[in-house]
Design a protein around this motif. Structure first.
Motif, short mmCIF file in Angstrom:
data_model
loop_
_atom_site.label_atom_id
_atom_site.label_comp_id
_atom_site.label_asym_id
_atom_site.label_seq_id
_atom_site.Cartn_x
_atom_site.Cartn_y
_atom_site.Cartn_z
N VAL A 85 -6.23 10.38 -3.17
CA VAL A 85 -8.06 10.40 -3.62
C VAL A 85 -8.51 10.60 -2.32
N PRO A 86 -9.33 11.52 -1.92
CA PRO A 86 -9.70 11.56 -0.63
C PRO A 86 -10.94 9.97 -0.54
N ALA A 87 -10.81 9.78 0.46
CA ALA A 87 -12.38 8.23 0.64
C ALA A 87 -13.47 8.89 -0.13
N ALA A 88 -13.85 10.34 -0.05
CA ALA A 88 -15.22 9.56 -0.84
C ALA A 88 -15.89 10.84 -2.01
N ARG A 89 -14.05 10.47 -2.45
CA ARG A 89 -14.63 10.46 -4.09
C ARG A 89 -14.43 9.13 -5.06
N GLN A 90 -14.39 8.35 -3.91
CA GLN A 90 -14.02 6.56 -4.28
C GLN A 90 -14.85 5.60 -3.81
N GLY A 116 -7.44 2.42 -7.28
CA GLY A 116 -6.77 3.84 -6.51
C GLY A 116 -6.42 3.71 -5.77
N LEU A 117 -5.75 5.26 -5.73
CA LEU A 117 -4.59 5.42 -4.13
C LEU A 117 -5.12 5.21 -2.85
N ASP A 118 -6.39 5.23 -2.97
CA ASP A 118 -6.87 5.29 -1.64
C ASP A 118 -6.43 3.20 -1.57
N CYS A 119 -7.07 2.55 -1.61
CA CYS A 119 -7.17 1.72 -2.20
C CYS A 119 -6.20 0.71 -1.71
N VAL A 120 -4.52 0.96 -3.08
CA VAL A 120 -3.20 1.00 -2.95
C VAL A 120 -3.24 1.10 -1.26
N ASN A 121 -2.78 2.07 -0.61
CA ASN A 121 -2.40 2.37 0.37
C ASN A 121 -3.76 1.69 1.67
N SER A 122 -4.33 0.88 1.34
CA SER A 122 -5.27 0.37 2.26
C SER A 122 -4.45 -0.96 2.64
N LEU A 123 -3.54 -1.27 1.47
CA LEU A 123 -3.16 -2.60 1.52
C LEU A 123 -1.60 -2.94 2.88
N PHE A 124 -1.04 -1.43 3.13
CA PHE A 124 -0.16 -1.62 4.36
C PHE A 124 -1.40 -2.32 5.72
N GLN A 125 -2.66 -2.24 5.98
CA GLN A 125 -2.73 -2.97 7.07
C GLN A 125 -2.89 -4.44 6.46
N LEU A 126 -2.74 -4.51 5.62
CA LEU A 126 -2.45 -6.79 5.23
C LEU A 126 -1.39 -7.04 6.22
N THR A 127 -2.34 -8.55 6.40
CA THR A 127 -1.37 -9.61 7.87
C THR A 127 -2.45 -10.86 7.65
N GLY A 128 -0.61 -11.81 7.23
CA GLY A 128 -1.28 -12.98 7.51
C GLY A 128 -1.22 -13.71 5.93
N ASN A 129 -2.16 -14.29 5.01
CA ASN A 129 -2.00 -14.92 4.20
C ASN A 129 -2.13 -13.72 3.02
N ASP A 130 -3.08 -13.03 3.27
CA ASP A 130 -3.55 -12.13 2.91
C ASP A 130 -2.16 -11.42 1.89
N ALA A 131 -1.24 -11.66 3.15
CA ALA A 131 0.28 -10.42 3.40
C ALA A 131 1.31 -11.38 2.86
N LYS A 132 1.12 -12.27 2.26
CA LYS A 132 1.71 -12.61 1.90
C LYS A 132 1.61 -13.45 0.27
N GLY A 133 0.45 -13.52 -0.34
CA GLY A 133 -0.16 -13.27 -1.45
C GLY A 133 -0.38 -11.48 -1.45
N ALA A 134 0.31 -10.49 -1.70
CA ALA A 134 -0.52 -9.73 -2.37
C ALA A 134 1.59 -9.18 -1.93
N PHE A 135 2.51 -9.59 -0.98
CA PHE A 135 3.98 -9.08 -1.34
C PHE A 135 5.28 -9.84 -1.06
N ASP A 136 5.01 -10.95 -1.52
CA ASP A 136 6.07 -11.86 -1.57
C ASP A 136 6.80 -11.85 -2.97
N GLU A 137 8.24 -12.04 -2.05
CA GLU A 137 9.10 -11.23 -3.24
C GLU A 137 9.27 -11.01 -4.65
N ALA A 138 8.63 -12.20 -5.49
CA ALA A 138 8.05 -12.73 -6.91
C ALA A 138 7.55 -11.61 -6.78
#
Length: 747
Positions: A85-90, A116-138
């Protein structure tokens, strides 16, 4: 194919972008050679060349280049390409990335679906503890299972938020690849869950809907195949998309098909994918059929071309070569080498030559280099007996201006180096200038036509100058980013290499590189190029202010120990200083170069000269940084002939004048009656000599009629209506000086 010992020169550094007189071009790299028709079963050998950087202004091109130019990405594809979704619409406040790291289980699934899809798309930039908390195997397993369940009733659009679940999984694989230390490993549990999710999604009937609504999620799911490294498992999905596709599909569905390129290309890195293709030869024929069925869509940068090129990877694989050969052969011979199909045929040709070498007779491509020349270079123009231009596209005016610039440069060059004609055994009586329309066309064709590396801005190849009939050639491209101004990238620099090789450097390029000569070879090319065009060399003047190198250090420059700044900017400064301040040393050096006495030339530079000029060079650099670099001396007066070395005459010079600090080099000359103006000039050498004139008596610091006391040795005195008879002048050693040239003229 390059001959042994061919002169191959690296291209001019990227920063050197200046306009050429009369809008005539400038080009940017060098190392080419004579094209030859390949004999059957004979692979071309790579030419000896030294790569140099392209211009930083070279535009990116959507069309694919030969395989050697593309590095296959290691990490999963980053970010969403379709459906966001274009950022201007979210609303900006709608996305809190930390929330994904703070939830799990059903709450995490709800968080993902609600975002929103744009919000999920921003997760590609996660690092550190945020990356671990969002994307561990579980977490990833939870979302994969949710995608499996959601896919059972996939409605052909994103009303059930399947797109967010797919994009979250893609983001997780991407972040884990790049930050595995933070996220932790992924194992069989996640693999099983993702397979279940993708199985369910691609089995859903509505994934076949040919609509943008379906295509937005489908395109991301195709990319997820590669992110999860499940390329082998879903070859059937790829075949389905390729078989069903027509040029009338809407944009998002077309993107889903385009994304299969990544699945195919990166699949060849996976043993299980290769095994799957071995077991199912229809995959390769499906790709080939996709190309032939949709060939009308090819324009060079299209999905048909990009996917068709992947057939070359079959030829590159020992296990799949037998499958790939007939398919690749068919496409190469089915479609023209030039025009809209050129990117496909030339890329596939690259695979046959680089990955299945020695089989040109099978592919029917042994004569392609010779065949391409008239197909690609449709312009053939003769400037004169010494210069010929072969070009892809040039107007009559552009050809005339280019010829004029090179012919005038030839006249500019010879007074600088003061040659006596070509060096012995040099038969390079003419130069062929090859001009591609832009960098893309140069990269697409020149590697095959001339057997050169093309990840640069152009190539000059001298070939073997001792061989009768040898053709020196500069292979260049137009600087398309400067249009509507016409310019061949680095043309004048490269033409200097041709002239220098013919009139200054004995033998071939390799012979000249047995000792460090790069400072001269590249510095002279820069000096002549800028001087001939009357262009101000901003980059070199800036470097002069930094004072980075001593002159004696620059004599050691090689292509291996120096960057482009030292090779080009500092080569220019060293050559300019030597030509202006020590022309007699340059003459002695070129006398050695012209007979191939490389060791003798090296001794002159490192022993006879050594560090003697370093201090004076440093002072000259300071003046040059203030934009007072001086100028090349006009044609030197002849040496004075009087036996007394102190005596001068009407138009003569003495070299090597010297005195210690606080002492004088006394001089005199006889003036007949009627002289209106006497001029005395000094220059070159080391130290600091001041010039004094005193008419009819010896000149000293305490007894003089005129003086010139600049820093260094560049002094000039002009005396109006001097008396007749003997007049006297002297150089005073403000600092001990040596190697100074003194010239007297009068009228």
């Amino acid at each position: 194919m390059t001959k042994d010992g061919a002169r191959g020169l690296p291209a001019l550094g990227a920063a050197l972008l200046l306009a050429l007189g009369l809008l005539t071009p400038q080009a940017q790299a060098h190392a080419a050679e004579n094209p030859t028709v390949k004999a059957p079963q004979a692979a071309k050998s790579a030419p000896r060349s030294i790569p140099a950087p392209k211009s930083p202004d070279t535009p990116e091109d959507a069309r694919p280049l030969a395989a050697e130019q593309r590095a296959r990405a290691a990490a999963p594809t980053a970010g969403s390409s379709v459906g966001a979704v274009p950022a201007a619409r979210q609303p900006a406040a709608a996305c809190d990335v930390s929330a994904f790291a703070g939830t799990s289980g059903a709450a995490l699934v709800q968080q993902v679906k609600a975002a929103g899809l744009d919000c999920v798309n921003s997760l590609f930039q996660l690092t550190g503890n945020d990356a671990k908390g969002a994307f561990d195997e579980a977490q990833m397993t939870t979302v994969a299972n949710a995608l499996r369940d959601t896919s059972a009733a996939y409605p052909g659009d994103n009303s059930t938020s399947a797109g967010q679940l797919v994009l979250f999984l893609r983001a997780g694989y991407y972040v884990q690849w790049n930050h595995a230390d933070a996220v932790g490993p992924y194992g069989d549990g996640l693999r099983t869950a993702v397979r279940g999710a993708l199985d369910a999604f691609f089995a859903a009937p509505r994934t076949r809907d040919v609509t943008d609504a379906n295509g937005a999620t489908l395109a991301e799911a195709v990319t997820l195949i590669d992110s999860a490294r499940e390329n082998a498992r879903y070859t059937g999905v790829v075949k389905r998309l390729l078989n069903d596709y027509t040029g009338s599909w809407p944009a998002a569905m077309t993107s889903a098909v385009a994304n299969t390129e990544t699945v195919i290309e990166r699949g060849f890195d996976l043993p299980e994918f290769v095994s799957a293709l071995q077991a199912d030869p229809t995959f390769a024929t499906t790709v080939s059929s996709f190309v032939t069925r949709n060939s009308a869509l090819m324009n060079g940068g299209d999905l048909v071309t990009r996917i068709g090129i992947q057939l070359g990877n079959l030829v590159a694989s020992d296990a799949l070569r037998a499958q790939g050969r007939p398919l690749v052969k068919d496409l190469i011979n089915r479609y023209p080498l030039v025009g809209s199909t050129g990117p496909l045929t030339m890329n596939l040709l690259w695979f046959t030559e680089k990955k299945d070498a020695g089989n040109c007779s099978f592919y029917g491509t042994c004569d392609v280099p010779a065949k391409l020349v008239p197909l690609v270079l449709t312009v053939d123009h003769t400037c004169n007996a010494d210069l010929r231009i072969r070009a892809q596209e040039m107007t009559a005016q552009q050809l005339a201006d280019t010829c004029t610039s090179l012919i005038e440069q030839d006249a500019f060059f010879h007074p600088i180096v003061k040659d006596n004609g070509p060096v012995k055994d040099d038969h390079n009586t003419s130069l062929e200038v090859v001009v591609f329309d832009d960098y893309y066309n140069y990269s697409l064709y020149a590697w095959e036509m001339y057997g050169i590396a093309v990840d640069n801005g152009g190539m000059y190849e001298e070939g073997d100058p001792a061989k009768a009939g040898n053709q020196a050639r500069f292979i260049a491209h137009e600087a398309s980013w400067l249009r509507p101004q016409f310019q061949i990238w680095n043309l004048n620099h490269e033409y200097t290499h041709y002239l220098d090789g013919r009139y200054d450097m004995y033998g071939d390029f390799e012979a000249g590189m047995t000792t460090p000569t790069v400072w001269w070879v590249e510095g002279l090319a820069e000096y002549v190029s800028y001087g001939h065009r009357g262009a101000h060399y901003d980059a070199a003047v800036t470097q002069a202010g930094k004072g980075t190198y001593a002159l004696s250090t620059l004599f050691d420059t090689t292509y291996d120990n120096a960057d482009s700044t030292r090779v080009y900017n500092w080569g220019y400064l060293a050559v300019r200083y030597m030509l202006q301040s020590h022309p007699q040393d340059v003459s002695a050096l070129l006398a050695q170069y012209r007979v191939g006495d490389w060791n003798g030339a090296r001794t002159l530079l490192k022993t006879t000269i050594g560090t003697r000029y370093d201090a004076d060079f440093a002072g000259w650099l300071k003046a040059c940084a203030a934009d007072n670099c001086g100028s090349l001396p006009t044609d030197q007066a002849p040496l004075c002939t009087a036996a007394d070395t102190r005596q001068y005459d009407r138009n003569c010079r003495r070299d090597g004048v010297a005195a210690t600090t606080g002492n004088y080099a006394y001089s005199f000359l006889y003036l007949p009656a009627g002289v209106h103006q006497l001029t005395i000039t000094t220059g070159g050498g080391t130290g600091n000599a001041d010039l004094y004139y005193n008419g009819g008596a010896w000149a000293t610091t305490g007894s003089y009629l005129a003086k010139s006391t600049n820093g260094g040795n560049g002094e000039t005195l002009t005396v109006a209506d001097p008396p007749s008879g003997w007049v006297y002048f002297s150089l005073y050693g403000q600092q001990g000086f040596d190697g100074v040239t003194v010239t007297t003229t009068y009228n």
